[in-house]
Design a protein around this motif. Structure first.
Motif, PDB file in Angstrom:
ATOM      1  N   GLY A 157       7.497  33.569  24.558  1.00 57.28           N
ATOM      2  CA  GLY A 157       6.820  34.133  23.404  1.00 57.28           C
ATOM      3  C   GLY A 157       5.898  35.282  23.720  1.00 57.28           C
ATOM      4  N   LYS A 158       5.913  35.764  24.959  1.00 59.65           N
ATOM      5  CA  LYS A 158       5.040  36.855  25.367  1.00 59.65           C
ATOM      6  C   LYS A 158       5.808  38.178  25.358  1.00 59.65           C
ATOM      7  CE  LYS A 158       2.301  33.862  28.402  1.00 59.65           C
ATOM      8  NZ  LYS A 158       1.826  33.629  29.798  1.00 59.65           N
ATOM      9  N   PRO A 159       5.154  39.293  25.035  1.00 59.45           N
ATOM     10  CA  PRO A 159       5.828  40.592  25.045  1.00 59.45           C
ATOM     11  C   PRO A 159       6.381  40.928  26.426  1.00 59.45           C
ATOM     12  CG  PRO A 159       3.745  40.745  23.878  1.00 59.45           C
ATOM     13  CD  PRO A 159       3.767  39.394  24.544  1.00 59.45           C
ATOM     14  N   LEU A 160       7.563  41.545  26.427  1.00 51.94           N
ATOM     15  CA  LEU A 160       8.232  41.917  27.675  1.00 51.94           C
ATOM     16  C   LEU A 160       8.691  43.356  27.596  1.00 51.94           C
ATOM     17  CD1 LEU A 160       9.630  41.132  30.437  1.00 51.94           C
ATOM     18  CD2 LEU A 160      11.674  40.657  29.044  1.00 51.94           C
ATOM     19  N   GLY A 161       8.316  44.157  28.585  1.00 53.03           N
ATOM     20  CA  GLY A 161       8.832  45.507  28.717  1.00 53.03           C
ATOM     21  C   GLY A 161       9.975  45.513  29.713  1.00 53.03           C
ATOM     22  N   LEU A 162      10.995  46.300  29.414  1.00 59.99           N
ATOM     23  CA  LEU A 162      12.188  46.287  30.268  1.00 59.99           C
ATOM     24  C   LEU A 162      12.839  47.668  30.267  1.00 59.99           C
ATOM     25  CD1 LEU A 162      13.659  44.017  31.900  1.00 59.99           C
ATOM     26  CD2 LEU A 162      15.181  43.763  29.921  1.00 59.99           C
ATOM     27  N   PHE A 163      13.314  48.097  31.444  1.00 58.62           N
ATOM     28  CA  PHE A 163      14.090  49.335  31.534  1.00 58.62           C
ATOM     29  C   PHE A 163      15.363  49.066  32.315  1.00 58.62           C
ATOM     30  CE2 PHE A 163      11.218  49.451  35.200  1.00 58.62           C
ATOM     31  CZ  PHE A 163      12.031  49.880  36.248  1.00 58.62           C
ATOM     32  N   GLU A 164      16.216  50.079  32.426  1.00 58.38           N
ATOM     33  CA  GLU A 164      17.570  50.035  32.976  1.00 58.38           C
ATOM     34  C   GLU A 164      18.540  49.446  31.955  1.00 58.38           C
ATOM     35  OE1 GLU A 164      19.319  51.210  35.563  1.00 58.38           O
ATOM     36  OE2 GLU A 164      17.538  52.320  36.179  1.00 58.38           O
ATOM     37  N   SER A 165      19.467  50.277  31.510  1.00 55.18           N
ATOM     38  CA  SER A 165      20.363  49.902  30.418  1.00 55.18           C
ATOM     39  C   SER A 165      21.172  48.644  30.706  1.00 55.18           C
ATOM     40  CB  SER A 165      21.301  51.062  30.080  1.00 55.18           C
ATOM     41  OG  SER A 165      22.078  51.446  31.207  1.00 55.18           O
ATOM     42  N   GLY A 166      21.640  48.485  31.943  1.00 57.75           N
ATOM     43  CA  GLY A 166      22.409  47.284  32.273  1.00 57.75           C
ATOM     44  C   GLY A 166      21.571  46.027  32.171  1.00 57.75           C
ATOM     45  N   ALA A 167      20.345  46.092  32.664  1.00 57.73           N
ATOM     46  CA  ALA A 167      19.448  44.940  32.579  1.00 57.73           C
ATOM     47  C   ALA A 167      19.124  44.611  31.127  1.00 57.73           C
ATOM     48  CB  ALA A 167      18.161  45.218  33.360  1.00 57.73           C
ATOM     49  N   ILE A 168      18.940  45.647  30.310  1.00 57.76           N
ATOM     50  CA  ILE A 168      18.636  45.428  28.898  1.00 57.76           C
ATOM     51  C   ILE A 168      19.824  44.781  28.191  1.00 57.76           C
ATOM     52  CG2 ILE A 168      18.051  46.541  26.712  1.00 57.76           C
ATOM     53  CD1 ILE A 168      16.575  48.700  28.362  1.00 57.76           C
ATOM     54  N   LEU A 169      21.043  45.223  28.499  1.00 58.67           N
ATOM     55  CA  LEU A 169      22.228  44.611  27.898  1.00 58.67           C
ATOM     56  C   LEU A 169      22.301  43.118  28.229  1.00 58.67           C
ATOM     57  CD1 LEU A 169      25.124  47.200  28.390  1.00 58.67           C
ATOM     58  CD2 LEU A 169      23.891  46.653  26.293  1.00 58.67           C
ATOM     59  N   LEU A 170      22.088  42.778  29.478  1.00 58.85           N
ATOM     60  CA  LEU A 170      22.118  41.377  29.879  1.00 58.85           C
ATOM     61  C   LEU A 170      21.031  40.578  29.171  1.00 58.85           C
ATOM     62  CD1 LEU A 170      22.797  41.672  33.719  1.00 58.85           C
ATOM     63  CD2 LEU A 170      24.295  40.631  32.015  1.00 58.85           C
ATOM     64  N   TYR A 171      19.845  41.147  29.109  1.00 59.20           N
ATOM     65  CA  TYR A 171      18.733  40.456  28.456  1.00 59.20           C
ATOM     66  C   TYR A 171      19.038  40.191  26.985  1.00 59.20           C
ATOM     67  CZ  TYR A 171      14.159  39.683  26.362  1.00 59.20           C
ATOM     68  OH  TYR A 171      13.102  39.162  25.645  1.00 59.20           O
ATOM     69  N   LEU A 172      19.512  41.204  26.282  1.00 59.79           N
ATOM     70  CA  LEU A 172      19.789  41.050  24.856  1.00 59.79           C
ATOM     71  C   LEU A 172      20.959  40.106  24.602  1.00 59.79           C
ATOM     72  CD1 LEU A 172      19.303  44.732  23.622  1.00 59.79           C
ATOM     73  CD2 LEU A 172      17.733  42.806  23.335  1.00 59.79           C
ATOM     74  N   ALA A 173      21.946  40.125  25.496  1.00 57.81           N
ATOM     75  CA  ALA A 173      23.077  39.210  25.354  1.00 57.81           C
ATOM     76  C   ALA A 173      22.615  37.765  25.495  1.00 57.81           C
ATOM     77  CB  ALA A 173      24.148  39.537  26.387  1.00 57.81           C
ATOM     78  N   GLU A 174      21.761  37.515  26.477  1.00 53.28           N
ATOM     79  CA  GLU A 174      21.282  36.153  26.698  1.00 53.28           C
ATOM     80  C   GLU A 174      20.289  35.738  25.612  1.00 53.28           C
ATOM     81  OE1 GLU A 174      19.870  36.201  30.720  1.00 53.28           O
ATOM     82  OE2 GLU A 174      21.890  35.913  31.531  1.00 53.28           O
ATOM     83  N   LYS A 175      19.486  36.669  25.143  1.00 55.00           N
ATOM     84  CA  LYS A 175      18.518  36.353  24.087  1.00 55.00           C
ATOM     85  C   LYS A 175      19.224  35.981  22.791  1.00 55.00           C
ATOM     86  CE  LYS A 175      14.734  38.480  21.416  1.00 55.00           C
ATOM     87  NZ  LYS A 175      13.617  37.568  21.765  1.00 55.00           N
ATOM     88  N   SER A 176      20.279  36.723  22.471  1.00 54.78           N
ATOM     89  CA  SER A 176      20.980  36.527  21.202  1.00 54.78           C
ATOM     90  C   SER A 176      22.128  35.539  21.285  1.00 54.78           C
ATOM     91  CB  SER A 176      21.515  37.867  20.693  1.00 54.78           C
ATOM     92  OG  SER A 176      22.542  38.360  21.560  1.00 54.78           O
TER      93      SER A 176
END
Length: 234
Positions: free
Chosen positions: A82-101
């Motif tokens: 529940g804490k804010p997270l900053g993230l960069f690198e498009s591949g890492a962001i894709l993985l994060y969003l896939a797992e989050k959703s």
């Protein structure tokens, strides 16, 4: 209401909707990966256009989120725990969003890693090679008299397209019948190669059959169509 004030980037690009995921990007082949992904999964977000032509990625505010000075980058106000997270690198962001959703990434462990390997293939090979070919074919690299760099990147780009062509034989998408982050990561680069870079003839794109058909299917997806223009260029 989430408090994003600890992220200096929000001082330069204020969040009107801090409860939504914040996207800092521009529609480049890397940038559209995240906007397409967000459109596909339906997660609420707020897009901030970063003017790379005016070097806004090198401002202190942007570098506070991505010290590498590249788009895209995100802040998720509802990150792990529940804490804010900053993230960069498009591949890492894709993985994060896939797992989050829970979308665009297979649940089966073997298929999951098979999907991730194609994302890494794009990150480590297709993107860098296509980008270099674009530089030496369209931009300042054209002025270099020694054409060996151009030929090196042309040949490698053509080889990588051959790998993709073979992978897509008998498949609708890179992973078969399911559209995944592998497709999201690659489609913008192929589109850019034959469009913006104008390098289709150099790599004999016209001789391919599976890749052009796959790209056409990708571009026909409503979420892809929307994501390719988010955020609008400054």
């Amino acid at each position: 209401m989430p408090d994003l004030s600890t992220f200096p980037i929000t001082k330069r690009w204020p969040a009107r909707h801090p409860e939504r995921l914040q996207l800092y990007s521009v529609p480049t082949p890397n940038g559209v990966k995240v906007s397409i992904m967000l459109e596909e999964i339906g997660l609420p977000y707020e897009a901030h256009a970063i003017n790379i032509g005016q070097n806004e990625t090198w401002t202190p505010e942007f570098l506070s989120l991505n010290p590498n000075g590249k788009i895209p980058a995100i802040i998720d106000p509802d990150g792990p725990g529940g804490k804010p997270l900053g993230l960069f690198e498009s591949g890492a962001i894709l993985l994060y969003l896939a797992e989050k959703s829970g979308q665009l990434l297979p649940v089966d462990p073997a298929l999951r890693y098979e999907t991730i390997q194609w994302v890494f293939w794009q990150m480590g090979g297709l993107g860098p090679m296509f980008g270099q070919l674009g530089y030496f074919h369209k931009f300042a690299g054209r002025e270099i008299e020694d054409k060996r760099p151009l030929e090196r990147y042309r040949a490698e780009s053509q080889r990588l397209l051959g790998v993709l062509e073979n992978r897509l034989a008998g498949r609708t998408w890179i992973m078969g019948e399911a559209f995944t982050i592998a497709d999201v990561s690659i489609l913008g680069w192929v589109r850019n190669l034959i469009g913006f870079y104008g390098a289709g003839d150099l790599v004999d794109y016209g001789s391919l059959s599976h890749v052009p058909a796959w790209l056409e299917r990708c571009l026909a997806r409503p979420a892809v169509e929307r994501g390719l223009n988010i955020p609008p260029r400054p």
